[in-house]
Write a protein that holds these residues in place. Structure first.
Motif, PDB file in Angstrom:
ATOM      1  N   HIS A  22     109.012 -21.717 123.461  1.00 55.29           N
ATOM      2  CA  HIS A  22     107.689 -21.905 124.054  1.00 55.29           C
ATOM      3  C   HIS A  22     107.721 -22.867 125.244  1.00 55.29           C
ATOM      4  CE1 HIS A  22     105.904 -19.552 120.919  1.00 55.29           C
ATOM      5  NE2 HIS A  22     106.392 -20.350 119.979  1.00 55.29           N
ATOM      6  N   TYR A  23     108.865 -23.509 125.457  1.00 57.45           N
ATOM      7  CA  TYR A  23     109.001 -24.440 126.586  1.00 57.45           C
ATOM      8  C   TYR A  23     109.906 -23.873 127.678  1.00 57.45           C
ATOM      9  CZ  TYR A  23     106.774 -27.738 123.445  1.00 57.45           C
ATOM     10  OH  TYR A  23     105.865 -28.360 122.605  1.00 57.45           O
ATOM     11  N   MET A  24     110.201 -22.569 127.572  1.00 58.31           N
ATOM     12  CA  MET A  24     111.038 -21.929 128.586  1.00 58.31           C
ATOM     13  C   MET A  24     110.150 -21.353 129.686  1.00 58.31           C
ATOM     14  SD  MET A  24     114.060 -22.434 127.310  1.00 58.31           S
ATOM     15  CE  MET A  24     115.125 -21.307 128.191  1.00 58.31           C
ATOM     16  N   ILE A  25     110.272 -21.871 130.897  1.00 58.49           N
ATOM     17  CA  ILE A  25     109.436 -21.439 132.013  1.00 58.49           C
ATOM     18  C   ILE A  25     110.092 -20.263 132.744  1.00 58.49           C
ATOM     19  CG2 ILE A  25     108.564 -22.096 134.296  1.00 58.49           C
ATOM     20  CD1 ILE A  25     108.061 -24.872 133.222  1.00 58.49           C
ATOM     21  N   ASN A  26     109.287 -19.248 133.030  1.00 56.07           N
ATOM     22  CA  ASN A  26     109.754 -18.120 133.853  1.00 56.07           C
ATOM     23  C   ASN A  26     109.503 -18.490 135.312  1.00 56.07           C
ATOM     24  OD1 ASN A  26     110.200 -15.771 135.268  1.00 56.07           O
ATOM     25  ND2 ASN A  26     109.221 -14.445 133.770  1.00 56.07           N
ATOM     26  N   LYS A  55     102.483 -17.783 140.409  1.00 59.38           N
ATOM     27  CA  LYS A  55     101.427 -16.764 140.347  1.00 59.38           C
ATOM     28  C   LYS A  55     100.628 -16.925 139.043  1.00 59.38           C
ATOM     29  CE  LYS A  55     100.863 -11.763 139.854  1.00 59.38           C
ATOM     30  NZ  LYS A  55     101.604 -10.502 139.654  1.00 59.38           N
ATOM     31  N   ASP A  56     101.337 -17.121 137.943  1.00 62.63           N
ATOM     32  CA  ASP A  56     100.670 -17.286 136.644  1.00 62.63           C
ATOM     33  C   ASP A  56      99.813 -18.551 136.616  1.00 62.63           C
ATOM     34  OD1 ASP A  56     101.956 -15.009 135.865  1.00 62.63           O
ATOM     35  OD2 ASP A  56     103.497 -16.030 134.684  1.00 62.63           O
ATOM     36  N   LEU A  57     100.312 -19.626 137.229  1.00 66.37           N
ATOM     37  CA  LEU A  57      99.547 -20.870 137.273  1.00 66.37           C
ATOM     38  C   LEU A  57      98.232 -20.672 138.020  1.00 66.37           C
ATOM     39  CD1 LEU A  57     102.264 -23.603 137.997  1.00 66.37           C
ATOM     40  CD2 LEU A  57     100.898 -23.345 135.910  1.00 66.37           C
ATOM     41  N   LEU A  58      98.285 -19.906 139.122  1.00 69.06           N
ATOM     42  CA  LEU A  58      97.081 -19.651 139.917  1.00 69.06           C
ATOM     43  C   LEU A  58      96.061 -18.858 139.110  1.00 69.06           C
ATOM     44  CD1 LEU A  58      95.649 -19.914 142.622  1.00 69.06           C
ATOM     45  CD2 LEU A  58      96.795 -17.814 143.371  1.00 69.06           C
ATOM     46  N   PHE A  79     101.705 -21.030 124.446  1.00 67.69           N
ATOM     47  CA  PHE A  79     101.016 -21.770 125.504  1.00 67.69           C
ATOM     48  C   PHE A  79     100.712 -20.853 126.674  1.00 67.69           C
ATOM     49  CE2 PHE A  79     104.126 -25.113 123.900  1.00 67.69           C
ATOM     50  CZ  PHE A  79     103.234 -25.626 122.983  1.00 67.69           C
ATOM     51  N   ASN A  80      99.574 -21.107 127.355  1.00 64.55           N
ATOM     52  CA  ASN A  80      99.340 -20.409 128.615  1.00 64.55           C
ATOM     53  C   ASN A  80     100.220 -21.062 129.694  1.00 64.55           C
ATOM     54  OD1 ASN A  80      97.882 -22.482 130.171  1.00 64.55           O
ATOM     55  ND2 ASN A  80      96.225 -22.198 128.698  1.00 64.55           N
ATOM     56  N   PRO A  81     100.371 -20.436 130.869  1.00 61.19           N
ATOM     57  CA  PRO A  81     101.306 -20.963 131.878  1.00 61.19           C
ATOM     58  C   PRO A  81     101.023 -22.410 132.299  1.00 61.19           C
ATOM     59  CG  PRO A  81     100.654 -18.737 132.439  1.00 61.19           C
ATOM     60  CD  PRO A  81      99.799 -19.137 131.276  1.00 61.19           C
ATOM     61  N   LEU A  82      99.734 -22.758 132.398  1.00 60.03           N
ATOM     62  CA  LEU A  82      99.391 -24.123 132.812  1.00 60.03           C
ATOM     63  C   LEU A  82      99.763 -25.131 131.731  1.00 60.03           C
ATOM     64  CD1 LEU A  82      98.170 -25.491 135.270  1.00 60.03           C
ATOM     65  CD2 LEU A  82      95.909 -25.319 134.198  1.00 60.03           C
ATOM     66  N   GLN A  83      99.500 -24.758 130.482  1.00 61.99           N
ATOM     67  CA  GLN A  83      99.884 -25.635 129.367  1.00 61.99           C
ATOM     68  C   GLN A  83     101.397 -25.800 129.335  1.00 61.99           C
ATOM     69  OE1 GLN A  83      98.021 -23.315 126.239  1.00 61.99           O
ATOM     70  NE2 GLN A  83      96.613 -24.986 125.777  1.00 61.99           N
ATOM     71  N   LYS A  84     102.119 -24.663 129.439  1.00 60.45           N
ATOM     72  CA  LYS A  84     103.576 -24.720 129.363  1.00 60.45           C
ATOM     73  C   LYS A  84     104.158 -25.609 130.457  1.00 60.45           C
ATOM     74  CE  LYS A  84     105.717 -20.928 128.310  1.00 60.45           C
ATOM     75  NZ  LYS A  84     106.333 -19.581 128.368  1.00 60.45           N
ATOM     76  N   PHE A  85     103.646 -25.435 131.683  1.00 57.91           N
ATOM     77  CA  PHE A  85     104.153 -26.230 132.807  1.00 57.91           C
ATOM     78  C   PHE A  85     103.880 -27.716 132.576  1.00 57.91           C
ATOM     79  CE2 PHE A  85     103.980 -27.988 137.130  1.00 57.91           C
ATOM     80  CZ  PHE A  85     105.139 -27.460 137.666  1.00 57.91           C
ATOM     81  N   TYR A 142     103.271 -29.253 129.663  1.00 55.50           N
ATOM     82  CA  TYR A 142     103.994 -29.774 128.504  1.00 55.50           C
ATOM     83  C   TYR A 142     105.465 -30.014 128.839  1.00 55.50           C
ATOM     84  CZ  TYR A 142      99.888 -28.331 125.798  1.00 55.50           C
ATOM     85  OH  TYR A 142      98.616 -28.166 125.306  1.00 55.50           O
ATOM     86  N   VAL A 143     106.071 -29.078 129.567  1.00 60.58           N
ATOM     87  CA  VAL A 143     107.475 -29.255 129.949  1.00 60.58           C
ATOM     88  C   VAL A 143     107.632 -30.484 130.837  1.00 60.58           C
ATOM     89  CG1 VAL A 143     109.351 -28.264 131.336  1.00 60.58           C
ATOM     90  CG2 VAL A 143     108.124 -26.835 129.697  1.00 60.58           C
ATOM     91  N   PHE A 144     106.724 -30.631 131.804  1.00 64.32           N
ATOM     92  CA  PHE A 144     106.795 -31.783 132.703  1.00 64.32           C
ATOM     93  C   PHE A 144     106.616 -33.084 131.922  1.00 64.32           C
ATOM     94  CE2 PHE A 144     104.898 -34.856 135.641  1.00 64.32           C
ATOM     95  CZ  PHE A 144     105.828 -34.826 136.666  1.00 64.32           C
ATOM     96  N   ALA A 145     105.650 -33.082 130.984  1.00 59.45           N
ATOM     97  CA  ALA A 145     105.368 -34.307 130.227  1.00 59.45           C
ATOM     98  C   ALA A 145     106.504 -34.649 129.263  1.00 59.45           C
ATOM     99  CB  ALA A 145     104.059 -34.153 129.459  1.00 59.45           C
ATOM    100  N   MET A 146     106.981 -33.625 128.516  1.00 56.95           N
ATOM    101  CA  MET A 146     107.933 -33.902 127.441  1.00 56.95           C
ATOM    102  C   MET A 146     109.377 -33.980 127.905  1.00 56.95           C
ATOM    103  SD  MET A 146     105.853 -34.397 125.102  1.00 56.95           S
ATOM    104  CE  MET A 146     107.146 -34.871 123.959  1.00 56.95           C
ATOM    105  N   TYR A 147     109.725 -33.225 128.964  1.00 59.52           N
ATOM    106  CA  TYR A 147     111.135 -33.215 129.383  1.00 59.52           C
ATOM    107  C   TYR A 147     111.396 -33.978 130.676  1.00 59.52           C
ATOM    108  CZ  TYR A 147     112.164 -29.948 125.655  1.00 59.52           C
ATOM    109  OH  TYR A 147     112.342 -29.383 124.400  1.00 59.52           O
TER     110      TYR A 147
END
Length: 209
Positions: A80-84, A90-93, A119-125, A127-132
């Protein structure tokens, strides 16, 4: 008609609650230390107590963070923390437009929650930024403040300890803002309490299919 998905295993729920509580302790004690009154030696909490609580919470949250990382490596939760990166912007927009306009018009969520996409794309982005990114910097700079001897002496005439302190406070501030936004987005479920309930039961409930 609502449907349920079991998305939050027990270890995630325990980790999440503990992480949230410890981070609140770090925020309160950090603010208290920052604004301690020189005459009373206290702001929210007496200075010595604030230091002791801050250090204890920092130690436990560091161990908790290691459990989170190891858990993600050893279980399916890590996916769930793997970003495409090919579609992320595009997904964030799309997701941002939904939060800004779509949800107020009653539109369906562009990225419905499934077992594969918790997670939706904004959540994933976020969460990854915050946690990693954010959390490791917070932990490393925290160690630098706890053991000043490990810091670099200085750079461009600026004390290494001062730079570590500023970085620690800055990252702590942004993660605090993240926490506030996170709490707000958690009220955007079918009902304001639905997503909070999911973190207790483990089941995500939604009217969307």
């Amino acid at each position: 008609m609502s449907h349920k998905l079991y998305l939050y295993p027990k270890w995630i729920r325990v980790w999440h609650v503990l992480n949230a509580l410890l981070f609140l302790v770090l925020i309160i004690t950090g603010i208290s230390m920052q604004y301690t009154d020189k005459e009373t030696n206290s702001f929210i909490i007496e200075f010595d107590w604030a230091i002791a609580l801050h250090n204890f919470a920092a130690l436990v949250i560091t161990i908790n963070y290691m459990i989170f990382v190891i858990g993600n490596v050893m279980t399916k939760n890590g996916k769930h923390y793997m970003i495409n990166w090919r579609t992320i912007w595009k997904d964030l927009l799309v997701q941002f437009k939904f939060y800004a306009f779509g949800m107020f018009k009653g539109e369906k969520h562009p990225f419905p929650i499934t077992e594969e996409n918790k997670f939706n794309p904004l959540q994933k982005f976020a969460y990854v930024f915050a946690m990693y990114a954010g959390f490791p910097v917070l932990i490393i700079t925290g160690l630098g403040l706890l053991f000043p001897e490990i810091n670099i002496k200085g750079l461009f005439g600026v004390s290494g300890l001062l730079m570590t302190d500023i970085l620690h406070i800055t990252v702590g501030f942004f993660l605090s803002i993240f926490l506030v936004i996170h709490l707000y987005t958690c009220t955007l479920g079918s009902k304001p309490t639905t997503l909070f309930k999911g973190m207790i039961t483990g089941y995500h409930e939604s009217d969307e299919h």
